[in-house]
Design an enzyme around this catalytic site. Structure first.
Site, PDB file in Angstrom:
ATOM      1  N   ASN A  49       0.708  -1.308  -0.008  1.00 30.17           N
ATOM      2  CA  ASN A  49       0.035  -0.195   0.053  1.00 30.17           C
ATOM      3  C   ASN A  49       0.756   1.333  -0.087  1.00 30.17           C
ATOM      4  O   ASN A  49       1.754   1.367   0.414  1.00 30.17           O
ATOM      5  CB  ASN A  49      -0.835   0.099   1.332  1.00 30.17           C
ATOM      6  CG  ASN A  49      -1.798  -1.027   1.351  1.00 30.17           C
ATOM      7  OD1 ASN A  49      -3.010  -0.853   0.306  1.00 30.17           O
ATOM      8  ND2 ASN A  49      -1.942  -1.845   2.172  1.00 30.17           N
ATOM      9  N   GLU A  71      -3.783  -9.044   9.668  1.00 27.88           N
ATOM     10  CA  GLU A  71      -3.392  -7.901   8.875  1.00 27.88           C
ATOM     11  C   GLU A  71      -2.265  -8.268   7.967  1.00 27.88           C
ATOM     12  O   GLU A  71      -1.273  -8.354   8.486  1.00 27.88           O
ATOM     13  CB  GLU A  71      -3.196  -6.534   9.646  1.00 27.88           C
ATOM     14  CG  GLU A  71      -2.406  -5.510   8.728  1.00 27.88           C
ATOM     15  CD  GLU A  71      -3.662  -5.057   7.524  1.00 27.88           C
ATOM     16  OE1 GLU A  71      -3.195  -4.789   6.554  1.00 27.88           O
ATOM     17  OE2 GLU A  71      -4.855  -4.651   7.874  1.00 27.88           O
ATOM     18  N   ASP A 116      -2.322 -13.116   5.242  1.00 29.50           N
ATOM     19  CA  ASP A 116      -3.889 -13.222   4.604  1.00 29.50           C
ATOM     20  C   ASP A 116      -4.974 -13.754   5.161  1.00 29.50           C
ATOM     21  O   ASP A 116      -4.804 -14.804   5.912  1.00 29.50           O
ATOM     22  CB  ASP A 116      -3.759 -13.848   3.056  1.00 29.50           C
ATOM     23  CG  ASP A 116      -5.000 -13.977   2.262  1.00 29.50           C
ATOM     24  OD1 ASP A 116      -5.373 -12.910   1.626  1.00 29.50           O
ATOM     25  OD2 ASP A 116      -5.767 -14.984   2.543  1.00 29.50           O
ATOM     26  N   GLY A 117      -6.187 -12.907   5.058  1.00 29.43           N
ATOM     27  CA  GLY A 117      -7.096 -13.354   6.173  1.00 29.43           C
ATOM     28  C   GLY A 117      -7.699 -14.955   5.802  1.00 29.43           C
ATOM     29  O   GLY A 117      -7.940 -15.806   6.795  1.00 29.43           O
ATOM     30  N   ASP A 173     -13.218  -7.006   7.958  1.00 29.05           N
ATOM     31  CA  ASP A 173     -13.097  -5.729   7.441  1.00 29.05           C
ATOM     32  C   ASP A 173     -12.165  -5.678   6.537  1.00 29.05           C
ATOM     33  O   ASP A 173     -10.998  -4.694   6.597  1.00 29.05           O
ATOM     34  CB  ASP A 173     -12.784  -4.956   8.778  1.00 29.05           C
ATOM     35  CG  ASP A 173     -12.731  -3.347   8.532  1.00 29.05           C
ATOM     36  OD1 ASP A 173     -13.510  -2.864   7.576  1.00 29.05           O
ATOM     37  OD2 ASP A 173     -12.439  -2.621   9.472  1.00 29.05           O
TER      38      ASP A 173
END
Length: 538
Positions: A253, A336, A361-362, A379
């Protein structure tokens, strides 16, 4: 037209320099492509659609470059022309960090007042065409030109062309991994452009010094390159901001932290969206985190000695902090994917040390997990960037398997729309195919809608009983708002699966609509006050 034999140049006689040129050309193309995604992501997201635009425009540039390079080499076999093109490409790449952000913002500003739909697609396409197509067109001329210069006879043409292709491919592989795992995380996007542009410049310097030509052109190009480095090295994407607390990049990001007297927030996009926020003084945020606090009440967490809450998409930990404050008997665990965000959560957002955070990774984490939870918060949906693997029947089935009896899944649907074919309808219908009971509540003054799902049913009744025993006045008022706005949802048949989950297209349609609504304000400003008024309002 004067023909030139490339082998008259001593530096090219053993062909090694030609192969090295092919190697670094392939490397630079991939590095620029990855740099393009990082340069565009803070403004237009890093969705698959934006990636498609980047790849598509770059392929157009390379195809046109291949055609031009082949014809140029046939017309005039002078390697000087090729290395002049590489020299121009090197300088252009160096200029991208200096000018690219202004071009992108300028395009966005012009489109605000001139179009009514498909803003992200058009803006990203125009930005790619203006900023990246020309240097990659020039680099696209390298392979056919070098093939012309390298092949001595038809007897070894296959071997020579194959060797050139191998060097290009190996360079492309390195140019893929090096920016992603080394240069962008360690020195940022701007310096990454300088590094690979500098490699091309050095290649040209070696060539022109060896052939003792184009000294003035090389000197001017070098000066421009150095000036670009001096004035374009800033890592700021929000160049109009002068009071940011933090601005930087991670593997995943662009990251921006800002604050005022009341709150601190994290954004991964320059032009729209706040991904995480916390208020100073332990107050409620007024955002979706607060409304999602109804989930522990629906799961009866306050009546248990030890409850467990899992958050997929931890961000800076706002939901974990809020839940710990009002449900101290619950242990918090977060997942996260971006390690840098986790670092920022401790540095700027006061994430408690007792909150266990795993950088993973979730969905992959759920697959490796054996425990069960009272509440699982999903989320992980960030503006248009919705991971398809966390939106499918298979994913929500995994979530269900990790819920205790009476457990509740809560999902932040971040692009609220009344479109009966919108992304949130697909997500809700998919969840409804896995969970027997669904309730929703809209968050006022936002695009967020909170979804609550349970297997056994009866969570609304549990919620109403639990909120009657609340002792905190602010929680009482908040839960009254949730109760007033809560509505049940009857699932339809818009089902997303691992095999078919067009979340990018669905999300693009909604975010485009939301952007257009926001743009109406700026269009009105432009209509009444003109360009200067628009600039003042930005």
């Amino acid at each position: 037209m004067e023909k030139s034999n490339p082998m008259e140049r001593k530096i090219l006689k053993n062909k090694f320099f030609l192969y090295i040129t092919e190697f670094f050309s392939g490397m630079s193309v991939m590095a620029v492509e990855l740099g393009a995604s990082r340069l565009l992501a803070p403004y237009f997201s890093s969705s698959q659609i934006v990636w498609t635009i980047i790849i598509g425009t770059i392929m157009i540039a390379m195809a046109l470059g291949n055609i031009f390079g082949g014809r140029s080499a046939d017309k005039n076999g002078n390697p000087d022309k090729l290395y002049r093109r590489i020299l121009i490409a090197a300088v252009w790449i160096a200029a991208i960090p200096l000018l690219g952000k202004y071009v992108i913002v300028g395009i966005a500003g012009l489109l605000i007042i001139s179009i009514n739909q498909n803003f992200l697609i058009i803006a990203a396409f125009l930005a790619c065409m203006i900023v990246f197509v020309f240097p990659l067109f020039l680099l696209g001329t390298v392979t056919p030109s070098l093939a012309k210069f390298s092949v001595d006879s038809l007897d070894d043409s296959g071997k020579v062309v194959g060797t050139l292709g191998a060097y290009n491919t190996i360079g492309s592989i390195i140019g893929t991994f090096l920016p992603t795992f080394v240069t962008i995380p360690s020195v940022g996007t701007s310096i990454t452009f300088f590094i690979f542009g500098g490699i091309l410049l050095l290649l040209c310097l070696i060539y022109f010094i060896s052939v003792k030509k184009s000294a003035v052109r090389v000197a001017i190009s070098s000066v421009i390159f150095i000036l670009c480095m001096i004035f374009g090295h800033s890592t700021s994407f929000a160049f109009w901001e002068d009071d940011l607390t933090y601005e930087g990049e991670s593997v995943y990001n662009y990251l921006q932290v800002a604050e005022n007297d009341q709150s601190i927030w994290l954004s991964t996009n320059v032009l729209f969206g706040v991904q995480s926020i916390t208020t100073k003084g332990d107050r409620l945020t007024g955002m979706y985190y607060d409304y999602a606090l109804a989930a522990p009440l629906m799961a009866g967490v306050e009546e248990q000695d030890e409850a467990k809450i899992l958050i997929l998409g931890m961000g800076t930990g706002t939901y974990a902090r809020q839940a710990l404050r009002y449900f101290p008997n619950a242990s918090m665990e977060g997942v996260e994917i971006d390690e840098k965000i986790t670092e920022l959560s401790h540095q700027y957002f006061d994430l408690p040390e007792e909150v266990k955070t795993v950088n993973y990774d979730g969905r992959a984490y759920l697959q490796a997990l054996e425990g069960q939870y009272d509440v699982i918060m999903v989320d992980a949906y960030q503006d248009i960037t919705i991971p398809f693997q966390m939106s499918s029947v298979e994913f929500f089935s995994q979530v269900r398997a990790h819920l205790k009896e009476g457990g509740v899944m809560v999902v932040n649907l971040n692009m609220k729309t009344d479109d009966p074919e919108g992304i949130n309808v697909y997500l809700a219908d998919t969840i409804g195919s896995v969970f027997s009971e669904i309730y929703m509540v809209d968050v006022p003054n936002s695009t967020n809608r909170i979804l609550f799902a349970s297997v056994e049913g009866g969570m609304k009744e549990v919620f109403e009983d639990a909120r009657g025993s609340l002792t905190s006045d602010d929680m009482k008022r908040l839960m009254q708002k949730v109760s007033d706005g809560l509505f049940s949802y009857e699932a339809g048949n818009h089902i997303l699966t691992d095999d078919k989950a067009p979340v990018e297209v669905l999300g693009m349609r909604v975010i485009d609509s939301l952007i257009m609504e926001e743009m109406q304000y700026y269009k009105e400003v432009y209509r009444q006050e003109g360009l200067q008024g628009l600039l003042n309002s930005l």
